[in-house]
Design an enzyme around this catalytic site. Structure first.
Site, PDB file in Angstrom:
ATOM      1  N   LYS A   1       0.817  -1.218   0.000  1.00 60.22           N
ATOM      2  CA  LYS A   1       0.000   0.000   0.000  1.00 60.22           C
ATOM      3  C   LYS A   1       0.853   1.272   0.000  1.00 60.22           C
ATOM      4  CE  LYS A   1      -4.237  -2.126   1.339  1.00 60.22           C
ATOM      5  NZ  LYS A   1      -3.733  -3.521   1.251  1.00 60.22           N
TER       6      LYS A   1
HETATM    7  C1  LIG Z   1      -4.263  -4.560   0.449  1.00 61.57           C
HETATM    8  C2  LIG Z   1      -3.428  -5.778   0.294  1.00 61.57           C
HETATM    9  C3  LIG Z   1      -3.712  -6.767  -0.672  1.00 61.57           C
HETATM   10  C4  LIG Z   1      -4.916  -6.695  -1.587  1.00 61.57           C
HETATM   11  O1  LIG Z   1      -4.768  -5.727  -2.600  1.00 61.57           O
HETATM   12  P1  LIG Z   1      -6.043  -5.175  -3.399  1.00 61.57           P
HETATM   13  O2  LIG Z   1      -5.540  -4.079  -4.254  1.00 61.57           O
HETATM   14  O3  LIG Z   1      -6.996  -4.674  -2.320  1.00 61.57           O
HETATM   15  O4  LIG Z   1      -6.621  -6.293  -4.156  1.00 61.57           O
HETATM   16  C5  LIG Z   1      -2.853  -7.861  -0.770  1.00 61.57           C
HETATM   17  N1  LIG Z   1      -1.789  -7.989   0.050  1.00 61.57           N
HETATM   18  C6  LIG Z   1      -1.483  -7.067   0.996  1.00 61.57           C
HETATM   19  C7  LIG Z   1      -0.296  -7.287   1.867  1.00 61.57           C
HETATM   20  C8  LIG Z   1      -2.278  -5.923   1.148  1.00 61.57           C
HETATM   21  O5  LIG Z   1      -1.962  -5.020   2.089  1.00 61.57           O
END
Ligand SMILES: *Cc1c(COP(=O)(O)O)cnc(C)c1O
Length: 500
Positions: A113
């Site tokens: 993120k």
């Molecule tokens: C948010 C997240 C995801 C999922 O990603 P999306 O874009 O919501 O599909 C997968 N792995 C981690 C570690 C995340 O923080």
């Protein structure tokens, strides 16, 4: 380039307006009115560029109302050596000759993120200026762990912004809690809420929809905003790293010009995988998308059957950032697959809202299954994948990446497809150290050991450094010790902003 709403395409706004507003007024998401095209020559030219130059190349095609200087400013403040522990920002790790991990977790909070939340604050404040918005923006976040910390790190000390994060008092891991209560920055605040994630989320929603409170904030020159993943300003930076990974593979002679690769993404809200789909539509050679879920496998069923049905049991898994039953960004994908049929998207989203499910048309299903494969991995399979990769390759994956690897292995067994494959690696194994060590050893191995002991042990096993930001947590003082009732959240906001 203008942006339309997925639920009413007569709505047309600039990129700056789309980023400032986040969500369109009637509930739709903003999407570009056309996707820019990238040629093979241009992809080749990325090979000689730094990550930041690649980011400029992609972002400038979408945020056409931003000046070159504005965009370069945003990028250079986001992807710095201080914030990312590697100068390549999103490096590619070759597991073998055909499987590559795109490591998206070298940022300040050790999860993917950061790739978007490090730049979003700058895109947002630039958008505010460009649209003559003089209020200070106040970001409110309810978090189950990862997003809150990533937003705090992104917004800390960004002029013209304040951020308040609420987390459920007993609903986050010890490391996640420490990450938040020790947060530094002169424009940040963090509070625990008595209750679970839904209580925190509902409390934030109540503040957002309180017209009287909004008026009070406005009189004090504040505007509320959110940092969640439906904002176009969070999606567009994610397109960059797929181009970047492809260029890195070309540079290392792992693929040849124009060679198609597969992409596997551990998926929750469908943001990350959608970014790879947009990259393909722009011209990046991608053959197949493999959507990987944990036991909350609503997307697996959708991709296999054409019916999205959120009426099912919710599972708390060892890959908590993917514990999601409503994948908001799927709406953008449906808009594209229907040939931009806003009425159809509106109908399905209404059905999702009222009955919790909808079924797409045979034409949409056909398009979907031509490009997308899907699968899920339960916790035992995920643990087994971590151990397997460690034993075979001496490489340690986190639990989310392991979901993707497990689903990918099953895909290869089922299809025999040997296309070279990029797996999105979305978190550092250190962030989920307990589950990772259980996978490598067993349950007894971790009992009675605190988080910092586990970090040390994982470092020895993996031969990797403990990420600086996690190691430092041990000695950082707790700054935010407020615990509030769920009805006191508005007062916490007022106290922080010094209004009443
Ligand atoms: C948010 C997240 C995801 C999922 O990603 P999306 O874009 O919501 O599909 C997968 N792995 C981690 C570690 C995340 O923080």
């Amino acid at each position: 380039m203008q942006y339309n709403s997925t639920r009413d395409k007569t709505i047309s706004v600039s990129a700056a307006q789309a980023i400032k507003t986040g969500l369109s007024a009637e509930g739709g998401l903003f999407v570009p009115d056309s996707l820019p095209k990238v040629t093979g020559e241009e992809i080749k030219s990325l090979c000689d560029m730094t990550y930041n130059e690649r980011a400029y190349f992609v972002l400038s095609k979408f945020l056409t109302d931003f000046t070159e200087e504005e965009l370069k400013n945003c990028i250079s403040q986001a992807y710095t050596k201080e914030k990312f522990e590697t100068s390549s920002i999103a490096p590619v790790y070759a597991l073998n000759d055909s499987t590559f991990f795109l490591e998206l977790w070298h940022g300040p909070t050790c999860a993917f993120k950061d790739m978007a939340l490090q730049i979003l604050p700058h895109l947002l404040t630039t958008s505010m200026k460009k649209t003559n918005e003089s209020n200070e923006v106040v970001i409110l976040v309810a978090t189950s762990g990862d997003t809150g910390k990533a937003a705090l790190e992104g917004f800390k000390d960004v002029n013209g912004t304040r951020i308040i994060v609420f987390y459920p008092n007993n609903g986050v891991s010890e490391i996640q809690k420490r990450q938040m209560v020790t947060q530094e920055g002169n424009n940040v605040s963090v509070a625990a809420v008595e209750g679970n994630f839904d209580d925190a989320q509902n409390g934030v929603k109540k503040i957002f929809t309180n017209a009287e409170y909004k008026e009070l904030l406005n009189r004090n020159h504040f505007s509320l905003s959110s940092a969640n993943s439906i904002n176009w300003g969070r999606l567009v930076p994610q397109i960059v790293y797929y181009f970047s990974a492809y260029a890195d593979l070309l540079n290392d002679n792992k693929i040849t010009e124009g060679e198609k690769v597969n992409v596997v993404v551990p998926t929750g809200n469908f943001g990350n995988i959608l970014a790879s789909y947009y990259a393909m539509k722009m011209g990046l050679p991608i053959a197949k998308f493999i959507c990987a879920s944990n036991e909350n496998n609503v997307l697996t069923d959708f991709i296999k059957t054409g019916t999205y049905d959120k009426n099912r049991e919710f599972h708390a898994t060892i890959s908590p950032s993917m514990d999601i039953l409503i994948s908001s960004n799927l709406e953008r994908f449906l808009y594209d697959l229907t040939g931009e049929d806003d009425a159809q998207v509106r109908e399905w989203m209404n059905a999702l809202n009222t009955t919790g499910s909808y079924t797409v048309t045979p034409q949409v299903r056909e398009k979907l299954s031509a490009l997308f494969d899907a699968g899920y991995s339960d916790d035992d399979e995920t643990m087994a994948a971590i151990k397997d990769v460690y034993q075979k390759y001496d490489y340690v994956m986190d639990t989310h990446t392991a979901v993707a690897k497990s689903v990918y292995d099953k895909y290869v067994t089922r299809t025999g497809d040997t296309t070279k494959t990029i797996i999105a690696s979305t978190a550092s194994p250190f962030k989920f150290n307990q589950s990772v060590l259980i996978a490598l050893e067993n349950c007894n191995y971790v009992t009675g050991k605190d988080e910092f002991t586990l970090l040390d042990e994982l470092s020895v096993k993996s031969g990797m450094h403990i990420p600086k930001s996690l190691a430092e947590l041990k000695n950082k003082p707790a700054i935010f010790e407020t615990v509030c009732g769920k009805d006191e959240m508005k007062q916490i906001v007022s106290d922080f902003l010094m209004i009443d």
